[in-house]
Design an enzyme around this catalytic site. Structure first.
Site, PDB file in Angstrom:
ATOM      1  N   ASP A   1     -83.650  -3.361  26.475  1.00 22.01           N
ATOM      2  CA  ASP A   1     -82.270  -2.897  26.603  1.00 22.01           C
ATOM      3  C   ASP A   1     -82.200  -1.520  27.243  1.00 22.01           C
ATOM      4  OD1 ASP A   1     -83.416  -2.460  23.818  1.00 22.01           O
ATOM      5  OD2 ASP A   1     -81.789  -1.005  23.773  1.00 22.01           O
ATOM      6  N   ASN A   2     -83.356  -0.894  27.486  1.00 20.23           N
ATOM      7  CA  ASN A   2     -83.404   0.398  28.165  1.00 20.23           C
ATOM      8  C   ASN A   2     -83.974   0.286  29.569  1.00 20.23           C
ATOM      9  OD1 ASN A   2     -82.410   1.660  25.870  1.00 20.23           O
ATOM     10  ND2 ASN A   2     -84.431   2.198  25.101  1.00 20.23           N
TER      11      ASN A   2
ATOM     12  N   ARG B   1     -72.726   3.803  21.355  1.00 26.87           N
ATOM     13  CA  ARG B   1     -72.095   5.129  21.385  1.00 26.87           C
ATOM     14  C   ARG B   1     -71.746   5.543  22.805  1.00 26.87           C
ATOM     15  NH1 ARG B   1     -77.070   9.370  20.205  1.00 26.87           N
ATOM     16  NH2 ARG B   1     -78.710   8.204  21.251  1.00 26.87           N
TER      17      ARG B   1
END
Length: 492
Positions: free
Chosen positions: A255-256, A97
């Site tokens: 992924d963060n 997003r």
């Protein structure tokens, strides 16, 4: 760019990430939102790229930073990456997003500008590509709050909203937060190519990161090992900063995790209030993997995941492990420095660790408010116990506090600084104001009724966390009873 007003169509975007091969991203346009409106902007973040918050409130800038209009020099894209989520390999993820417009040069160097909530991408999986006003305000405020606290972080430029409905647990309204970072490359960006057995792409990404963000490493005998070692050190220091201000990320998936050692991807975060080392700020995290106490070791685990991905480039397990060995001493040294500063200790003794451990046990037993305790500790005087009542009353077991305070005062007598000098130093490292969940909730509820004034007021308070700020004492107060029912989850 200068500080003069600028037409958003003239924004001088550059696009270094877009110059990578097409396999690294998908070029696409943002999906417009109907009737977007201005919510808030950060003047301090705007200044980093030569802009001003006031001009960001104009209709033309709202259109650009909602995704309804794209400047000619921008090259919008969404990046692909993979990652481990809650310790389990999740496969391909990517910007589900978020759309990167490009980078703008400013006083701190180039900053990438990314629209979060700007519509579906090929990586959205089952998501709708949107963000909601609630989570966008939280990310906006916390990004700027952590920056003001001196914690490495991505920044938040502005938030825009729309009345378009978005379904989460309930129907909420859509929003877009424009966030900024020198890079949004993650540990998972490297894992993606390793697990797909794509060594050429892995090397291309590593070379891009080294040449762009760590050029000094090109002179190293093994620049990929040096990259892993430097990222490991930065991650260790970041974890120490989080622990020292009581910040909990909530979703420390690979992924963060930023390849630059920045706080990245604000979701179900929280600041410690009633101290509990096992506190879990993410309601979704049923097993407590990302609790406050676990953050340092999870940071280390994530570095090992990155090391695994870089192994083909580094060349040997021994060199990879040697790079990763930097984590524990770096974390310990940085946290030790921060704790000494928080307690007003300019010198170091071997016995200090016992003092720190006893303090945290005391805080745990009485569930003392983290931020209030350290701020009030600066008011303690070496030779006068008569003014201890404010900090003493934070404790259930006041006798236990008295006993610890005797040890603390004895330690302070070994320092050369007097009470006033020590308090001044402690007030520069122990904030009076942090983004408590209930403060964010109040601002969110007003914003959901189109009153954005509290977002602006709270931002102004959080930008000066170490100042006394007479007249703003209510922002430093203990949370009200109703705040105990607030929960944040991965949808936040």
């Amino acid at each position: 760019m200068t500080g003069t007003a600028i037409n958003p169509d003239d924004l001088p975007f550059e696009n270094s990430f877009a110059e990578l091969p097409p396999a690294f991203y998908t070029r696409l346009m943002p999906t417009p939102l109907p009737s977007p409106y201005f919510v808030a902007a950060s003047d301090k973040a705007a200044a980093l790229v030569g802009l001003k918050a006031a001009e960001l409130a104009t209709d033309d800038f709202v259109a650009v930073f909602t995704g309804n209009s794209v400047p000619p020099r921008a090259k919008p894209l969404s990046a692909v990456y993979s990652g481990h989520q809650f310790g389990v390999w999740a496969g391909q993820l990517g910007d589900g997003r978020a759309i990167l417009l490009g980078e703008l040069k400013g006083m701190a160097g180039p900053m990438e500008l990314q629209l979060k909530g700007s519509g579906m991408t090929p990586y959205s999986r089952m998501g709708d590509g949107r963000a909601v006003l609630r989570s966008s305000i939280r990310e906006f405020l916390c990004s700027e709050a952590l920056a003001a606290l001196g914690v490495p972080t991505t920044r938040a430029l502005m938030v825009t909203g729309s009345d378009k409905g978005v379904i989460r647990e309930t129907v909420e309204t859509a929003a877009v937060v424009t966030r900024m970072s020198p890079s949004f490359v993650r540990f998972g960006s490297f894992e993606h190519w390793f697990y797909r057995d794509k060594p050429d792409e892995l090397r291309t990404l590593a070379d891009y990161v080294i040449n762009t963000f760590y050029p000094e490493l090109t002179a190293e005998e093994n620049p990929y090992k040096a990259l892993l070692a430097e990222v490991t050190r930065r991650t260790a220091r970041l974890m120490a900063h989080w622990q020292a201000v009581g910040f909990m990320h909530g979703v420390m998936n690979t992924d963060n995790m930023s390849i630059l050692g920045l706080t990245l991807d604000y979701g179900p975060f929280g600041f410690m209030e009633a101290f509990n080392s096992g506190h879990i700020c993410n309601h979704t995290d049923q097993q407590g993997r990302y609790s406050y106490a676990n953050q340092p070791q999870v940071g280390h685990w994530n570095c090992y995941a990155l090391g695994q991905a870089l192994l083909p480039l580094i060349g040997s397990v021994e060199d990879t492990e040697d790079a990763l060995d930097a984590y524990r001493p770096e974390f310990a040294a940085r946290l030790d420095d921060l704790l000494h500063a928080k307690l007003g200790l300019a010198t170091t003794l071997e016995s200090d660790r016992e003092l720190f451990d006893a303090m945290f046990k005391l805080m745990q037993d009485s569930h003392v408010d983290f931020t209030l305790f350290f701020r009030q500790l600066g008011n303690l005087r070496i030779e006068d116990t008569g003014n201890d009542s404010v900090i003493r009353d934070l404790f259930i077991d006041r006798t236990a506090f008295d006993a610890w305070a005797v040890e603390y005062r004895q330690r302070l007598r070994l320092e050369s600084r007097g009470d006033c000098e020590r308090k001044a130093a402690m007030d520069l490292t122990n904030p009076k104001f942090v983004l408590r969940n209930y403060l964010a909730q109040i601002a969110i509820e007003k914003a959901q009724n189109k009153d954005f004034s509290e977002v602006a007021r709270l931002l102004a308070v959080l930008e000066r966390p170490f100042d006394e700020q007479p007249g703003n004492e209510q922002y430093a107060a203990l949370p009200p009873d109703w705040a105990s029912h607030l929960e944040v989850s991965c949808s936040s």
